[in-house]
Design a protein around this motif. Structure first.
Motif, PDB file in Angstrom:
ATOM      1  N   ALA B  23       0.723  -1.349   0.149  1.00 28.97           N
ATOM      2  CA  ALA B  23       0.057  -0.064  -0.103  1.00 28.97           C
ATOM      3  C   ALA B  23       0.891   1.365  -0.006  1.00 28.97           C
ATOM      4  O   ALA B  23       0.663   2.203  -0.596  1.00 28.97           O
ATOM      5  CB  ALA B  23      -1.048   0.054   1.338  1.00 28.97           C
ATOM      6  N   ASP B  24       1.987   1.307   0.919  1.00 24.37           N
ATOM      7  CA  ASP B  24       2.918   2.670   1.122  1.00 24.37           C
ATOM      8  C   ASP B  24       3.627   2.593  -0.384  1.00 24.37           C
ATOM      9  O   ASP B  24       3.631   3.760  -0.971  1.00 24.37           O
ATOM     10  CB  ASP B  24       3.871   2.208   1.902  1.00 24.37           C
ATOM     11  N   ALA B  25       3.763   1.587  -1.113  1.00 27.36           N
ATOM     12  CA  ALA B  25       4.666   1.441  -2.535  1.00 27.36           C
ATOM     13  C   ALA B  25       3.610   2.265  -3.501  1.00 27.36           C
ATOM     14  O   ALA B  25       4.028   3.131  -4.178  1.00 27.36           O
ATOM     15  CB  ALA B  25       5.288   0.394  -2.805  1.00 27.36           C
ATOM     16  N   LEU B  26       2.384   1.824  -3.383  1.00 31.92           N
ATOM     17  CA  LEU B  26       1.492   2.134  -4.361  1.00 31.92           C
ATOM     18  C   LEU B  26       1.363   3.682  -4.209  1.00 31.92           C
ATOM     19  O   LEU B  26       0.951   4.423  -5.213  1.00 31.92           O
ATOM     20  CB  LEU B  26       0.257   1.227  -4.465  1.00 31.92           C
ATOM     21  N   THR B  27       1.174   3.875  -2.861  1.00 32.00           N
ATOM     22  CA  THR B  27       0.821   5.395  -2.553  1.00 32.00           C
ATOM     23  C   THR B  27       1.871   6.376  -3.209  1.00 32.00           C
ATOM     24  O   THR B  27       1.807   7.299  -3.493  1.00 32.00           O
ATOM     25  CB  THR B  27       0.655   5.648  -1.007  1.00 32.00           C
ATOM     26  N   ALA B  28       3.097   6.011  -2.674  1.00 31.54           N
ATOM     27  CA  ALA B  28       4.112   6.561  -3.280  1.00 31.54           C
ATOM     28  C   ALA B  28       4.272   6.850  -4.898  1.00 31.54           C
ATOM     29  O   ALA B  28       4.558   7.756  -5.449  1.00 31.54           O
ATOM     30  CB  ALA B  28       5.413   6.378  -2.912  1.00 31.54           C
ATOM     31  N   ASP B  29       3.867   5.913  -5.497  1.00 28.67           N
ATOM     32  CA  ASP B  29       3.880   5.784  -6.918  1.00 28.67           C
ATOM     33  C   ASP B  29       2.640   6.823  -7.494  1.00 28.67           C
ATOM     34  O   ASP B  29       3.163   7.624  -8.302  1.00 28.67           O
ATOM     35  CB  ASP B  29       3.519   4.255  -7.561  1.00 28.67           C
ATOM     36  N   ILE B  30       1.375   6.834  -6.795  1.00 33.94           N
ATOM     37  CA  ILE B  30       0.658   7.610  -7.288  1.00 33.94           C
ATOM     38  C   ILE B  30       1.170   9.017  -6.894  1.00 33.94           C
ATOM     39  O   ILE B  30       0.931   9.862  -7.749  1.00 33.94           O
ATOM     40  CB  ILE B  30      -0.875   7.345  -6.518  1.00 33.94           C
ATOM     41  N   ALA B  31       1.637   9.285  -5.573  1.00 34.52           N
ATOM     42  CA  ALA B  31       2.045  10.695  -5.311  1.00 34.52           C
ATOM     43  C   ALA B  31       3.212  11.141  -6.297  1.00 34.52           C
ATOM     44  O   ALA B  31       3.163  12.358  -6.601  1.00 34.52           O
ATOM     45  CB  ALA B  31       2.542  10.695  -3.837  1.00 34.52           C
ATOM     46  N   ALA B  32       4.101  10.090  -7.026  1.00 38.22           N
ATOM     47  CA  ALA B  32       5.094  10.750  -7.842  1.00 38.22           C
ATOM     48  C   ALA B  32       4.501  10.875  -9.357  1.00 38.22           C
ATOM     49  O   ALA B  32       5.422  11.238 -10.052  1.00 38.22           O
ATOM     50  CB  ALA B  32       6.051   9.538  -7.922  1.00 38.22           C
ATOM     51  N   ALA B  66      -8.433   2.196  -1.142  1.00 45.76           N
ATOM     52  CA  ALA B  66      -9.593   2.374  -1.442  1.00 45.76           C
ATOM     53  C   ALA B  66     -10.442   3.118  -0.315  1.00 45.76           C
ATOM     54  O   ALA B  66     -11.225   4.031  -0.228  1.00 45.76           O
ATOM     55  CB  ALA B  66     -10.507   1.430  -2.024  1.00 45.76           C
ATOM     56  N   GLU B  67      -9.864   2.527   0.923  1.00 44.37           N
ATOM     57  CA  GLU B  67     -10.683   2.997   2.117  1.00 44.37           C
ATOM     58  C   GLU B  67     -10.166   4.378   2.320  1.00 44.37           C
ATOM     59  O   GLU B  67     -11.153   5.086   2.817  1.00 44.37           O
ATOM     60  CB  GLU B  67     -10.196   2.168   3.407  1.00 44.37           C
ATOM     61  N   GLY B  68      -9.302   4.949   1.850  1.00 44.59           N
ATOM     62  CA  GLY B  68      -8.622   6.402   2.077  1.00 44.59           C
ATOM     63  C   GLY B  68      -9.381   7.134   1.000  1.00 44.59           C
ATOM     64  O   GLY B  68      -8.653   8.322   0.846  1.00 44.59           O
ATOM     65  N   GLY B  69     -10.010   6.769  -0.069  1.00 42.57           N
ATOM     66  CA  GLY B  69     -10.322   7.292  -1.239  1.00 42.57           C
ATOM     67  C   GLY B  69      -9.337   7.644  -2.143  1.00 42.57           C
ATOM     68  O   GLY B  69      -9.683   8.365  -2.945  1.00 42.57           O
ATOM     69  N   LEU B  70      -8.051   6.931  -2.154  1.00 44.42           N
ATOM     70  CA  LEU B  70      -7.118   7.205  -3.091  1.00 44.42           C
ATOM     71  C   LEU B  70      -7.338   6.503  -4.376  1.00 44.42           C
ATOM     72  O   LEU B  70      -7.077   6.954  -5.549  1.00 44.42           O
ATOM     73  CB  LEU B  70      -5.570   6.641  -2.509  1.00 44.42           C
ATOM     74  N   VAL B  71      -7.889   5.400  -4.288  1.00 41.00           N
ATOM     75  CA  VAL B  71      -8.291   4.694  -5.484  1.00 41.00           C
ATOM     76  C   VAL B  71      -9.702   4.137  -5.277  1.00 41.00           C
ATOM     77  O   VAL B  71     -10.618   4.264  -4.538  1.00 41.00           O
ATOM     78  CB  VAL B  71      -7.333   3.335  -6.096  1.00 41.00           C
ATOM     79  N   ARG B  72     -10.268   3.568  -6.560  1.00 42.92           N
ATOM     80  CA  ARG B  72     -11.588   3.148  -6.597  1.00 42.92           C
ATOM     81  C   ARG B  72     -11.455   1.716  -7.533  1.00 42.92           C
ATOM     82  O   ARG B  72     -11.086   1.814  -8.584  1.00 42.92           O
ATOM     83  CB  ARG B  72     -12.574   4.091  -7.245  1.00 42.92           C
ATOM     84  N   ALA B  73     -11.817   0.805  -6.961  1.00 43.51           N
ATOM     85  CA  ALA B  73     -12.083  -0.590  -7.725  1.00 43.51           C
ATOM     86  C   ALA B  73     -13.372  -0.721  -8.396  1.00 43.51           C
ATOM     87  O   ALA B  73     -14.347  -0.291  -7.842  1.00 43.51           O
ATOM     88  CB  ALA B  73     -11.939  -1.752  -6.926  1.00 43.51           C
ATOM     89  N   SER B  74     -13.511  -1.121  -9.666  1.00 45.06           N
ATOM     90  CA  SER B  74     -14.703  -1.329 -10.212  1.00 45.06           C
ATOM     91  C   SER B  74     -14.925  -2.473 -10.981  1.00 45.06           C
ATOM     92  O   SER B  74     -14.007  -2.882 -11.915  1.00 45.06           O
ATOM     93  CB  SER B  74     -14.790  -0.322 -11.373  1.00 45.06           C
ATOM     94  N   GLN B  75     -15.587  -3.382 -10.605  1.00 49.13           N
ATOM     95  CA  GLN B  75     -15.718  -4.951 -11.002  1.00 49.13           C
ATOM     96  C   GLN B  75     -15.913  -5.279 -12.466  1.00 49.13           C
ATOM     97  O   GLN B  75     -16.508  -4.263 -13.243  1.00 49.13           O
ATOM     98  CB  GLN B  75     -16.866  -5.770 -10.224  1.00 49.13           C
TER      99      GLN B  75
END
Lengths: 247, 247
Positions: B23-32, B66-75
Motif C-alpha cells: 500500500a505504501d509503495a503504491l501510494t508513493a507511485d501515485i504521489a509521484a 480505497a478506504e482512504g479514497g485514493l483509488v476506486r475498484a470497479s468490478q
DNA sequence: CACGATTTGTTCGTATGTATG
DNA sequence: TCATACATACGAACAAATCGT
C-alpha cells in the motif's frame, strides 16, 4: 365498511402483485396522515389479517416501503413511519444535541468503539500533528428519539483527551464530554460535504440498507484559543436530514 | 533494475506487514505521478507478480487505499486512481464561473430549455411571490473544461427577468446574465443540501450513469436590496465535487 | 444477441507467525 | 512449555461485471 380503514379486497390477476397493492395502500395511508411520522405501524400479523394475506406478503410490501425510505423496520420493536427530514444547520457553532433537542426530539450519542491509533495523514493535517502521532479514534452513533440520525468517526489528539472516551460514553454528548475535559467551548472551523452510497457497516449503524445514500460531512473543531481539538467524519442518512447552511 | 518501477523486495519480519508495504509503495507511485488521476492501475494479478505475493495480499493493500479514497475498484473494469474532487465553496458570494476559473478550468453554462411556468408553492415561497405567479424556469448545465459538473433548475420572477434566458444563453454565466439584466451584484441567502441517486434525465445531463449519487443544493439569491431574484436547485455529481462551507 | 476474454469480488481451505495466559 | 486466539499470507476455484468481436 370500516370508518377509518378503507381496505378493499386485493385485486388478483390484474397485473399488480399482492405485495405491491399492499405497499400502495400503506403508502396512501401514510400520505393521508393515518399513520403519522414516527408512529408505529400495525404489526405484520395485524396487517396480514387486515389484507387477508400471509405475513410473508406483508413483509414483502414493508420491505418495498423501507427500500424507498418511507418506513423503517426495527427488529423486536416494530415498523415506524419515517419523519420529514430534519433540518440540520451547519455553522461555526454546530451542536448535534442542541439541534436535535431544539427540534423537540431527544438526543443521545452512543460510543461504539474507542481505540488509540496512529494519525493518518488526513487527520494529522486536520489536527496539526505529525503523521503517526497517537490519536484517540471514536466510533459513535447519534440518535434522535432513539432512531440513528448519524454515525461518526472522530479523532482527538492524545495525551490531552485521554479520558474523552469515558466522558462521552457517560454523557452521550460531545459538548458535555469536552466540558468534562476542560474545554468549555469550541467552534467549527472548516466543513466539507460529500455524498456517496453507504457500505455495509455504515448502513448497519444507521439502520438503513447498504447502498442508500449518505452525506459525508468532514469538519474540524477548535478550542477558544484556535487549537484544533477534534477531527470529524460524520455520515448522515441522506433521506433523514437536510443540511442548512448560513441560516 | 527497472527504470520506471522501483520495486525493492518486501522486507519480511521487520514489523511491517506485506500488504502495508505494498500500500505504501503504491501510494508513493501515485504521489509521484506514475499513475495519474483517472488512470487504471495494473491489474491485481500484475501487481501480485510485481511484488511476488498472492493476489489476496494485493487486494488487502488496494482495499486500504480505497478506504482512504485514493483509488476506486470497479468490478470487471479495473482499479482506478481517484482524481481530487473540485472544492466548491458555498457562501454568500458563491459564483460558479469564479470557482471553476479559479481552479484553472474553463467555465461555461449551457441553456437547455426555458419556459414560463406558474410558480409552485416551493418557488413561490422562496421568491416571495404568490403561488401560480408566472416565473421563468431555466434548465442549465454547467461545465468545467467541457465536462459537466452540475445541472440546475432555476426560477426567476417574471416580468422582471423576461430577457434572462437569452442573456444567459449568450453569456454562459449567471453572473453576467444578471449584469445584463440590470443586477450588478447579488448574494446567496439560504442554502440547503441533500443527496440522493440521480434519475435517468439528471444522469444524462451530468454524463453519469443513473443511480449515481448527486448532491442537491437548493439556494436563493437576492439582489443588493434584499429582494429574492433567483431560486435554484443545483445537482452536482457527488464524486466530482466537495462542498466547502465557511472556508 | 451471443460469446469469450478480462478483471474484480467471494468463498472455501490451509499454513504460519505472534501475542496472551 | 503448552494451549489458544487472532491476524496474516497463500492457493484454488468460482461468481459477477465489463468490454469487444
Amino acid at each position: 365498511m370500516d370508518a377509518q380503514l378503507q381496505t378493499p379486497g386485493l385485486v388478483r390477476g390484474e397485473g399488480l402483485t399482492a405485495w405491491r397493492q399492499i405497499a400502495d395502500a400503506l403508502t396512501a395511508d401514510i400520505a393521508a396522515g393515518l399513520y403519522a411520522a414516527g408512529q408505529q405501524l400495525p404489526t405484520e400479523s395485524a396487517l396480514a389479517a387486515r389484507f387477508s394475506v400471509n405475513r410473508h406478503t406483508v413483509r414483502r410490501a414493508l420491505a418495498a416501503l423501507a427500500e424507498g425510505g418511507l418506513v423503517r423496520a426495527s427488529q423486536g420493536r416494530g415498523t415506524f413511519v419515517e419523519g420529514a427530514p430534519l433540518s440540520y444547520p451547519i455553522g461555526t457553532r454546530t451542536r448535534f444535541s442542541e439541534i436535535v433537542s431544539g427540534a423537540g426530539r431527544e438526543a443521545w450519542g452512543d460510543l461504539l468503539a474507542a481505540a488509540t491509533v496512529p494519525a493518518a495523514p488526513e487527520q494529522a493535517l486536520a489536527l496539526a500533528l505529525t503523521p503517526g502521532a497517537p490519536v484517540l479514534e471514536l466510533h459513535t452513533v447519534h440518535r434522535a428519539d432513539g432512531a440513528p440520525l448519524s454515525t461518526a468517526l472522530t479523532w482527538l489528539p492524545l495525551p490531552r483527551f485521554a479520558g474523552f472516551g469515558e466522558a462521552y460514553a457517560a454523557r452521550g454528548s460531545i459538548t458535555r464530554a469536552f466540558a468534562e475535559c476542560g474545554v468549555p467551548d469550541y467552534t467549527r472551523m472548516s466543513t466539507r460535504v460529500r455524498a456517496r452510497p453507504a457500505d455495509a457497516q455504515e448502513a448497519s449503524r444507521l439502520d438503513i440498507t447498504p447502498g442508500r445514500v449518505v452525506l459525508v460531512v468532514s469538519s474540524v473543531n477548535v478550542d477558544p484559543a484556535g487549537v484544533p481539538i477534534q477531527a470529524n467524519r460524520t455520515l448522515f442518512a441522506a433521506d433523514r436530514v437536510e443540511l442548512v447552511i448560513g441560516g
